[in-house]
Design a protein around this motif. Structure first.
Motif, short mmCIF file in Angstrom:
data_model
loop_
_atom_site.label_atom_id
_atom_site.label_comp_id
_atom_site.label_asym_id
_atom_site.label_seq_id
_atom_site.Cartn_x
_atom_site.Cartn_y
_atom_site.Cartn_z
N THR A 214 -15.75 14.24 206.33
CA THR A 214 -14.96 14.00 207.54
C THR A 214 -13.67 13.26 207.25
O THR A 214 -13.67 12.23 206.59
N GLN A 215 -12.58 13.83 207.75
CA GLN A 215 -11.24 13.24 207.69
C GLN A 215 -10.79 12.95 206.27
O GLN A 215 -9.95 12.09 206.05
N GLU A 216 -11.35 13.68 205.28
CA GLU A 216 -10.96 13.41 203.90
C GLU A 216 -10.75 14.66 203.07
O GLU A 216 -9.68 14.87 202.51
N SER A 217 -11.77 15.54 202.97
CA SER A 217 -11.64 16.66 202.05
C SER A 217 -12.63 17.78 202.36
O SER A 217 -13.65 17.58 203.00
N GLY A 218 -12.28 18.97 201.85
CA GLY A 218 -13.20 20.09 201.80
C GLY A 218 -13.55 20.31 200.34
O GLY A 218 -12.72 20.09 199.45
N ILE A 219 -14.78 20.73 200.05
CA ILE A 219 -15.27 20.77 198.67
C ILE A 219 -15.91 22.12 198.38
O ILE A 219 -16.68 22.64 199.19
N ILE A 220 -15.58 22.68 197.21
CA ILE A 220 -16.18 23.91 196.70
C ILE A 220 -17.03 23.54 195.49
O ILE A 220 -16.56 22.84 194.58
N MET A 221 -18.29 24.00 195.44
CA MET A 221 -19.20 23.65 194.36
C MET A 221 -19.83 24.90 193.76
O MET A 221 -20.05 25.88 194.46
N LEU A 222 -20.11 24.85 192.47
CA LEU A 222 -20.84 25.93 191.81
C LEU A 222 -21.56 25.37 190.60
O LEU A 222 -21.19 24.33 190.05
N GLY A 223 -22.63 26.06 190.21
CA GLY A 223 -23.40 25.60 189.06
C GLY A 223 -24.37 26.65 188.57
O GLY A 223 -24.55 27.70 189.21
N ALA A 224 -25.00 26.37 187.42
CA ALA A 224 -25.94 27.31 186.82
C ALA A 224 -26.96 26.54 186.00
O ALA A 224 -26.70 25.43 185.53
N SER A 225 -28.13 27.15 185.84
CA SER A 225 -29.19 26.59 185.01
C SER A 225 -29.68 27.66 184.05
O SER A 225 -29.83 28.84 184.43
N LYS A 226 -29.95 27.28 182.82
CA LYS A 226 -30.46 28.20 181.81
C LYS A 226 -31.42 27.44 180.92
O LYS A 226 -31.01 26.46 180.27
N SER A 227 -32.69 27.86 180.91
CA SER A 227 -33.70 27.14 180.15
C SER A 227 -33.71 25.69 180.60
O SER A 227 -33.86 25.41 181.79
N ASN A 228 -33.53 24.73 179.70
CA ASN A 228 -33.55 23.31 180.07
C ASN A 228 -32.18 22.78 180.45
O ASN A 228 -32.06 21.61 180.83
N PHE A 229 -31.14 23.59 180.34
CA PHE A 229 -29.77 23.12 180.55
C PHE A 229 -29.29 23.43 181.96
O PHE A 229 -29.69 24.42 182.58
#
Length: 268
Positions: A214-229
């Motif tokens: 609110t009243q600060e920012s919009g955020i785009i996120m992404l990520g991935a998992s593979k085995s233990n990482f």
């Protein structure tokens, strides 16, 4: 876990996460934060964890560590955990980074080289969670320690924060989950701030999401998992007047899960 010590030990593995946040890129003196965290369960009721961190904002920096302990009790098919953490950090003030206006005003506390102080702190948290839901409340910087620089006890002190988190994971089908969540933050010195988030998980391998602060920012996120990482990235689009001087904020993390079971064997 970084904002609530009661989260310690809530996984069947031990997540080790290295994170870096560069806030307001291009803005002189903007905050930069690095963290290395890990937590693990000791048994079905107790968890422990720790965080190493460095935070740089303008002429000030904080470098330290925290250790957390959590104890959980069953509540139906869910758990309710209580957590405490103790923190010690070195607060540094580089007075050479202040401009000449400090000298002109005759403020002796802002004249000189680098001054360092050793500061203790503590945090408290509660965390109610199950396989698909969680609700947390935490109070970082519980003690509100004064930081005495050059004899001035009013120059700076830690400020108590109040954080409320909640989320739920909905399964659309065998491959896609949607996870809405909220984070409400407030202090005695600032108005409340609300993060409204939504993430889409595909086969528990990749995810992407959107957030509005609110009243600060919009955020785009992404990520991935593979085995233990695991890997994640977030980009904040600044909505305040700071956008005139900054291209936004960047945050990245890299994680490794100790003790994940593959094919009947624990991968350590």
């Amino acid at each position: 876990f970084l904002i609530n010590p009661a989260v310690a030990g809530n996984k069947e593995y031990a997540p080790v996460i290295l994170g870096f946040r560069n806030q307001w890129t291009g803005f002189t003196g903007a905050p930069r934060t690095m963290t290395l965290s890990m937590h693990t369960a000791l048994d079905k009721k107790m968890g422990v964890g720790g965080v190493l961190f460095n935070d740089q904002t303008g002429p000030t920096s904080q470098t330290g560590l925290s250790a957390a302990y959590a104890y959980s009790i069953p509540v139906g098919k869910s758990k309710l955990a209580f957590g405490l953490s103790g923190m010690f950090f070195q607060y540094s003030l580089d007075k050479s980074k202040f401009d000449e206006t400090a000298d002109e005003k005759g403020d002796a506390t802002l004249v000189g080289g680098v001054e360092k102080k050793f500061v203790p702190e503590a945090s408290f948290g509660m965390y109610y969670y199950g396989k698909k839901h969680y609700l947390g409340f935490s109070i970082p910087q519980l003690i509100q320690m004064k930081i005495n620089i050059a004899g001035s006890s009013n120059l700076n002190k830690t400020v108590r924060h109040y954080l409320l988190t909640g989320g739920y994971k909905f399964k659309l089908n065998g491959q896609i989950d949607i996870e809405p969540s909220l984070l409400l933050k407030t202090t005695s010195a600032s108005p409340p701030s609300l993060d409204i988030n939504a993430k889409i998980h595909y086969k528990e391998m990749v995810w992407m999401g959107l957030s509005y602060r609110t009243q600060e920012s919009g955020i785009i996120m992404l990520g991935a998992s593979k085995s233990n990482f695991s890997f994640g990235y977030a980009y904040d689009i600044t909505l305040t007047n700071i956008r005139k001087y900054s291209t936004g904020s960047h945050e990245i993390f890299i994680g490794y899960n100790l003790g994940v079971v593959h094919g009947g064997k624990a991968m350590m």
